[in-house]
Scaffold this active site. Sequence first.
Site, PDB file in Angstrom:
ATOM      1  N   SER A 198       0.795  -1.237   0.000  1.00 48.92           N
ATOM      2  CA  SER A 198       0.000   0.000   0.000  1.00 48.92           C
ATOM      3  C   SER A 198       0.822   1.280   0.000  1.00 48.92           C
ATOM      4  O   SER A 198       0.259   2.364  -0.143  1.00 48.92           O
ATOM      5  CB  SER A 198      -0.957   0.003   1.192  1.00 48.92           C
ATOM      6  N   THR A 199       2.129   1.179   0.139  1.00 50.24           N
ATOM      7  CA  THR A 199       2.956   2.360  -0.077  1.00 50.24           C
ATOM      8  C   THR A 199       2.747   2.881  -1.496  1.00 50.24           C
ATOM      9  O   THR A 199       2.996   4.048  -1.785  1.00 50.24           O
ATOM     10  CB  THR A 199       4.434   2.026   0.203  1.00 50.24           C
TER      11      THR A 199
END
Length: 392
Positions: A73-74
């Site tokens: 999710s970065t």
Amino acid sequence: MSESADEAVHGHCDPRFAAVRTAFEENFRDRGELGAAVAVTVGGETVVDLWGGWADAARTRPWGRDTLVTVWSTTKGPVALCAHLLADRGLLDLDAPVAAYWPEFAAAGKEGVLVRHLLSHRAGLAGLREPHSFEELCDWGLTTARLAATEPWWEPGTRSGYHALTYGHLVGEVVRRVCGLRPGAFLRREVTGPLGIDFTVGLPKTEWDRAAELVPAPSPASTGSGERPTGAPQLPPLVLAAIANPAVGAAETGTPEWRSAEIPAANGHGTARAVAALYGIFAGRGSFRGDRVLSPEAVERLREGQGGCRDLVLGAGLGADTELGLGVWLSGPRGGYGPNPRAFGHDGFGGSCGLADPEAGVSLGYVMNRMGPRIADDPRKMALVEAVYAAL
């Protein structure tokens, strides 16, 4: 490890930030690190660029300067950057209904959902109601069509509920409807290509040999972006839909299907240097190393708080109220991105992180391949963040 932590760590660290190197070495010695990299910029200049350990579980491939890894999710920060670029150019109105750009999206009572609701995880579409397989997730047209047809889990705009896997398709389809390109291609054309940033959504086959092998957390008791946790059947239907429909974990990330697909909520691949550069655009109030990417006003919009609450998906695991901006998490009183409450960033499933602090002019990228069990604020990440701020 067969090497000491000191021998395993390579790269450059400004003497002022020696504590960051120490924390990075301690991650290997004391916190179970396998392979990882960390990069820090201050005012656009790289002050830390370190890497070390192993790129595979068998410890046959050393982690190199240009080793790539899935950052989960970065990836969402760079996806939000795409939307803010279009808004900056007057091509996308963040306060307009999503259906103004994606007419099919108005189905099932979603005609009032705004673009800002997608960006801030407040659209009520944290997961699909019908079973959705990994293979189906890799099908852009099918996934976006199902999202357009489904009804929200809660009243859009009222609360946040983390859109772990759906975020990238939702924001990404709006990007595609506006400019004709999915986020990966748009990001490459507008940002990473011109600036030479080593980050892609999905991974070209020519780069597969550079990719590190992700290793699952020893105990997946909690998750950040897709893998079914222990005791998952006891979780509420919304949480199960968000994090386990489909259940995606470390095993999938090594497959050709994962690398070939575009899953912009989760399958960004990059180096720590690349993550620090992308979040460095935000830290530089839209400018990085002399290149203007966004206006300062756009960065302020990005970190405009959308209302603190106990997140409907992650709240129980986080144990505290949190607040999202338009595509990033705010550090706030929790301090997940340092002591400045207006700093912000995004964690990835298992521990990776991108951080931006415009007041300090600081960005940080941290990537690794041994996944941790925490939803956010992995101890390895927090040790690095604390060391950065102690050195400022």
